[in-house]
Enzyme design. Structure first.
Site, PDB file in Angstrom:
ATOM      1  N   HIS A 170       0.843  -1.198   0.000  1.00  0.00           N
ATOM      2  CA  HIS A 170       0.000   0.000   0.000  1.00  0.00           C
ATOM      3  C   HIS A 170       0.882   1.253   0.000  1.00  0.00           C
ATOM      4  CE1 HIS A 170      -3.399  -2.433   2.044  1.00  0.00           C
ATOM      5  NE2 HIS A 170      -3.861  -2.042   0.869  1.00  0.00           N
ATOM      6  N   CYS A 257      -2.876   0.534   9.865  1.00  0.00           N
ATOM      7  CA  CYS A 257      -3.894  -0.387   9.337  1.00  0.00           C
ATOM      8  C   CYS A 257      -4.994  -0.770  10.320  1.00  0.00           C
ATOM      9  CB  CYS A 257      -3.232  -1.681   8.872  1.00  0.00           C
ATOM     10  SG  CYS A 257      -1.661  -1.466   8.062  1.00  0.00           S
TER      11      CYS A 257
HETATM   12  C1  CIR Z   1      -3.650  -7.438   3.365  1.00  0.00           C
HETATM   13  O1  CIR Z   1      -2.826  -7.937   2.589  1.00  0.00           O
HETATM   14  O2  CIR Z   1      -4.653  -6.865   2.954  1.00  0.00           O
HETATM   15  C2  CIR Z   1      -3.387  -7.534   4.851  1.00  0.00           C
HETATM   16  N1  CIR Z   1      -2.720  -8.764   5.135  1.00  0.00           N
HETATM   17  C3  CIR Z   1      -2.562  -6.363   5.337  1.00  0.00           C
HETATM   18  C4  CIR Z   1      -3.290  -5.064   5.228  1.00  0.00           C
HETATM   19  C5  CIR Z   1      -2.485  -3.926   5.736  1.00  0.00           C
HETATM   20  N2  CIR Z   1      -3.253  -2.743   5.669  1.00  0.00           N
HETATM   21  C6  CIR Z   1      -2.732  -1.530   5.429  1.00  0.00           C
HETATM   22  O3  CIR Z   1      -1.550  -1.423   5.122  1.00  0.00           O
HETATM   23  N3  CIR Z   1      -3.558  -0.511   5.443  1.00  0.00           N
END
Ligand code: CIR
Length: 269
Positions: A170, A257
């Protein structure tokens, strides 16, 4: 248009408890499953840090069907002016939006939905004082960025579409706004020139994952396993709260997150 208060002035947050299934969360490179108790401990310490920073935290129940639903930042965006329901780029996470929608509709008068069929993850959105940056990534495509930009316009917010470096999950995996005019970021993202007009603090080599820090009111939450970044922030005068992110790091997550944060004008403070 600059907002009257710093963009990191928050008094409310929503988080979701990890489900047992969190150990099967998505990851780009498998270094082994995280440990459930470890994730739960990291999450609990995070919630405590949010509360200590002055946020009223709403804790939602775990969702077994969605291993990554602890990362509530991705299926929605929230501002004082309203919320936006997003369409996550990974199909396994798309149903998380419907789980959040009723909660947001209770908390926000205005809840917008993205038109069309494009995708956008909240992890790709960096709010700066004069505009919202939308990072194109493997999770956020041009159609999604366009639809999101239209929603932001309806909330009175300017936006700009930028690009996330290849291989970075991201946009905010690699950056955090830590001051109205300063971004903590990685050398690879800074080099792409997306932060013109902002100062940058660059994470030391080998500590790139520390860039997913989180400024909340007077403090900066930073991963405790990144001592050189913590020292750099400390020496720059920031009030750093170190928090363990080793377990959530196994499933590609960091400190932004695990919450949706906003300034709720109907609350005191
Ligand atoms: C994913 O791959 O969607 C989750 N394992 C990690 C999400 C992390 N979220 C973020 O960076 N906003």
């Amino acid at each position: 248009m600059p907002l009257a208060r710093p963009v990191y002035r928050f008094n409310a947050a929503i988080v979701r408890e990890p489900s047992a299934s969190v150990v099967k969360g998505l990851r780009a490179v498998d270094h082994g499953d995280p440990d459930y108790d470890g994730v739960a401990a990291e999450h609990a310490a995070y919630v405590e840090a949010l509360e200590a920073a002055g946020l009223a935290v709403t804790v939602l129940p775990p969702l077994e069907a969605f291993p990554d639903s602890i990362f509530v930042e991705d299926p929605a965006l929230v501002f004082s002016a309203g919320a936006i329901l997003l369409r996550p780029g990974n199909a396994a996470r798309r149903g998380e939006t419907a789980q959040l929608a009723p909660v947001l509709k209770r908390r926000f008068e205005t809840v917008l939905e993205m038109a069309g069929t494009g995708f956008a993850d909240g992890g790709d959105i960096l709010v700066t004082p004069d505009r919202v940056l939308i990072g194109l990534s493997a999770r956020t495509n041009a159609a999604g960025a366009g639809a999101l930009g239209a929603c932001l316009t309806r909330l009175g917010l300017a936006s700009k579409t930028v690009t996330t470096p290849p291989g970075v999950l991201h946009f905010k995996t690699d950056c955090a706004l830590i001051e109205e005019n300063c971004v903590l970021t990685t050398a690879r993202l800074a080099a792409s020139g997306v932060f013109d007009g902002l100062e940058t603090l660059i994470t030391p080599e080998g500590e790139e994952a520390a860039a997913n820090a989180l400024r909340l009111n007077d403090v900066v939450l930073a991963g405790s396993q990144f001592p050189r970044t913590i020292e750099m922030l400390d020496q720059a005068g920031y009030n750093v709260v170190p928090l363990a992110t080793e377990q959530i790091g196994r499933i590609d997550a960091g400190l932004s997150c695990m919450s949706l944060r906003w300034f709720d004008e109907t609350l005191d403070g």
